[in-house]
Design a protein around this motif. Structure first.
Motif, mmCIF file in Angstrom:
data_model
loop_
_atom_site.group_PDB
_atom_site.id
_atom_site.type_symbol
_atom_site.label_atom_id
_atom_site.label_comp_id
_atom_site.label_asym_id
_atom_site.label_seq_id
_atom_site.Cartn_x
_atom_site.Cartn_y
_atom_site.Cartn_z
ATOM 1 N N ASN A 212 0.789 -1.228 0.000
ATOM 2 C CA ASN A 212 0.000 0.000 0.000
ATOM 3 C C ASN A 212 0.822 1.279 0.000
ATOM 4 O O ASN A 212 0.463 2.263 -0.654
ATOM 5 N N SER B 195 4.239 5.654 -2.628
ATOM 6 C CA SER B 195 4.221 7.022 -2.107
ATOM 7 C C SER B 195 5.606 7.656 -2.120
ATOM 8 O O SER B 195 5.728 8.878 -2.013
ATOM 9 N N THR C 267 -0.453 2.715 -6.791
ATOM 10 C CA THR C 267 -1.459 3.408 -5.989
ATOM 11 C C THR C 267 -1.319 4.923 -6.086
ATOM 12 O O THR C 267 -0.221 5.446 -6.303
ATOM 13 N N SER D 44 -2.796 7.963 -3.540
ATOM 14 C CA SER D 44 -3.470 8.222 -2.272
ATOM 15 C C SER D 44 -4.068 9.621 -2.271
ATOM 16 O O SER D 44 -3.372 10.606 -2.532
ATOM 17 N N PHE E 290 -6.869 5.339 -4.023
ATOM 18 C CA PHE E 290 -7.184 5.229 -2.609
ATOM 19 C C PHE E 290 -7.883 6.513 -2.197
ATOM 20 O O PHE E 290 -7.259 7.469 -1.732
ATOM 21 N N LYS F 289 -11.006 2.634 1.712
ATOM 22 C CA LYS F 289 -9.961 1.646 1.526
ATOM 23 C C LYS F 289 -10.100 0.601 2.625
ATOM 24 O O LYS F 289 -9.986 0.909 3.803
ATOM 25 N N TYR G 56 -7.382 6.942 4.069
ATOM 26 C CA TYR G 56 -6.684 7.644 2.993
ATOM 27 C C TYR G 56 -7.355 8.962 2.609
ATOM 28 O O TYR G 56 -6.847 9.677 1.739
#
Length: 563
Positions: free
Chosen positions: A51, A55, A78, A80, A115, A119, A125
């Motif tokens: 997850n 980032s 992903t 976010s 996200f 989630k 998120y």
């Protein structure tokens, strides 16, 4: 970027025309249960990142090289909401742009997960400016004994926003549209091929939201769009949904309680409609900015020990309410299962429903399930979760290394229904019918054991566990898949391609066994078959390897032509 017409889709789907400039400049699209990328069927096999990995571009830097060595074609990354829009109306594209740049550099494709507000049935998120304003963005309310069952000593509380909040869906939609507009501007070569709208939505701790907004919605009439869908698909609905409707005499109008009753099953249908409508709002608006294929993923339920919705996310795209989601969210291209249960076969069958294209965005490191999904259900893709934990010399990496170069062969066989999956996990033989033959499949180890016992010899010991599929400080050792698995593709008259491990295949026409005429060991390289050894003599006793994945091309001398 071009949007393909139906006629262009048919043309581009052919191998010859798929390389034309018009097809290459087209957006990815799902057509006839296949994913077309640059106008050609594409097999989205790969893995989903943990997850938090995407980032940080710096954290991801060495991972991209590793994934390339694992032969990963498609990375599920992903985006976010909390990082993308830390201040309302101000967007940070850093993580998105880094993923696109690295995918381009490593010649990979991306599936991006949004996200957003939801989630894993919570709202962690959502940005601070959303979670910190309960007046503008009210929370869901759970009550009753189930709520207490989810209260653990020392557990940090997780925020759960209400799906019934108009302010929430507006804010989530605005951010999602900003993401899609940015992709339209920067992703000119279509590195991003699909987008997931939120993640494992639904409500835990209660079968439905009891907030004032939700209570008001419960008393409203069931939307006519849902009633029309149920009526037009009567006879093809999931049996669980049909049974709930039938117990109320299949009413064609009324409140949610009138039409479906007053228990957890009715609550789940109610929540599924509203979570589906929420996803529909985002998907429809996002496609106005960039019409990429979009989907949602489901936390499976009920699982063992889960008596009611709420023990698993009530209203998420679980098997009981797939038809409700299809009615509520027509802008979604598919509904996808996340598979963390022992029996993947049953789950794949559940989601291979009513024409739903099959894609698995999250699954365990169990290579056999990948082969079964591709061969038995024509899956357009399969993704293992925590792919960066995988080993470059692992079984899954070996499978990707063999399947990737033959992706065109697989997708063509899927479209023409010339492919079958093999997945054996007991001593029982299995039969499939393919290419005019009945093919009997049996585990090699089980067959060898029985042959030795039949002549009074001792059975061989159980083979040791296969090497671990995973590595790294955050992963636990997961041995390779010990089951027998594979694909069988009918190539032409009396010719079959087999890729897999651990099983035997006997071909018959009626009651007469076909004779093996020729066996070529080999593999595909850049879409072309490269022959290795010609298998004969002692090696014919075990054409398909027992302890690793192999590939052979078999030509048969049919029973009718044997001397």
């Amino acid at each position: 970027m071009k949007h393909l017409t139906l006629g262009m889709l048919v043309m581009c789907a052919s191998t010859a025309l798929g390389a034309s400039p018009a097809c290459a400049d087209s957006l990815p699209v799902i057509h006839n249960r296949q994913l077309l990328v640059d106008g050609k069927p594409y097999l989205a096999i790969g893995g989903e990142l943990h997850n938090s990995s995407a980032s940080s571009p710096e954290y991801m830097q060495p991972i991209w090289d590793k994934l390339q060595k694992m032969h990963v074609r498609t990375v599920v990354g992903t985006v976010s909401w909390e990082d993308f829009e830390p201040v309302e109306g101000q967007y940070d594209y850093t993580a998105v742009d880094a993923q696109i740049a690295q995918a381009r550099r490593h010649d990979m494709r991306l599936v991006l997960i949004w996200f957003g507000a939801f989630k894993n049935a919570s709202s962690t998120y959502a940005p601070t400016w959303v979670r910190g304003n309960a007046t503008r963005f009210p929370r869901a309310v759970a009550q009753g004994a189930m709520k207490e069952a989810f209260t653990y000593a020392g557990a940090m509380p997780k925020p759960v926003l209400s799906v019934f909040s108009p302010g929430l869906v507006d804010a989530d939609r605005t951010a999602f549209v900003a993401l899609m507009k940015h992709l339209a501007a920067v992703d000119t070569d279509h590195r991003v091929i699909m987008v997931q709208v939120n993640n494992e939505t639904g409500l835990l701790r209660d079968s439905r939201d009891r907030s004032p907004l939700a209570q008001a919605a419960w008393k409203e009439p069931v939307p006519s769009a849902l009633m029309r869908y149920l009526a037009s698909h009567r006879g093809a609905l999931k049996p669980e949904l049909d049974a709930v409707w039938a117990r109320q005499n299949r009413r064609s109008a009324g409140t949610w309680a009138d039409v479906f009753g007053n228990d957890w099953q009715a609550d789940e249908i109610f929540m599924a409609w509203h979570f589906g409508q929420y996803a529909q709002t985002l998907a429809a608006a996002g496609k106005q900015a960039l019409a990429l294929p979009m989907y949602v993923n489901g936390w499976l339920g009920p699982q063992e020990g889960q008596a009611t919705a709420g023990h698993y996310p009530s209203g998420g795209p679980a098997k009981r309410v797939l038809d409700v989601w299809r009615a509520a969210a027509p802008s979604l291209d598919l509904l996808a299962p996340d598979i963390y249960v022992p029996d993947a076969k049953a789950v794949l069958a559940d989601y291979d429903h009513a024409g739903n294209p099959l894609f698995v965005p999250e699954a365990q490191f169990k290579t056999g399930d990948l082969f079964w999904a591709l061969g038995e259900h024509g899956a357009l893709g399969y993704s293992v979760f925590g792919i960066e934990d995988g080993r470059v010399d692992g079984q899954l990496a070996q499978a990707y290394g063999m399947l990737g170069p033959m992706a065109d062969v697989i997708t063509r066989a899927q479209a023409e229904h010339r492919i079958a999956g093999v997945l054996l996990n007991d001593d029982k033989a299995a039969e499939i019918k393919l290419g005019g033959y009945t093919i009997t499949l049996q585990e090699t180890q089980s067959l060898l054991k029985q042959m030795l016992l039949d002549v009074g010899l001792q059975a061989p010991p159980q083979p040791p566990p296969l090497p671990s599929e995973t590595e790294g400080p955050s992963s636990r050792p997961i041995p390779g898949d010990a089951r027998a698995f594979g694909l069988i593709i009918a190539e032409g008259v009396d010719s079959f391609l087999i890729v897999g491990k651990g099983f035997t295949a006997d071909f018959a026409v009626g009651s007469r066994i076909a004779e093996v005429d020729r066996v070529e060991e080999g593999q595909y390289h850049e879409g072309r078959w490269k022959t290795g050894r010609i298998i004969n003599g002692d090696e014919r006793l075990s054409i398909i390897p027992v302890d690793h994945i192999g590939m052979v091309r078999i030509r048969l001398l049919p029973a009718g032509r044997r001397p």
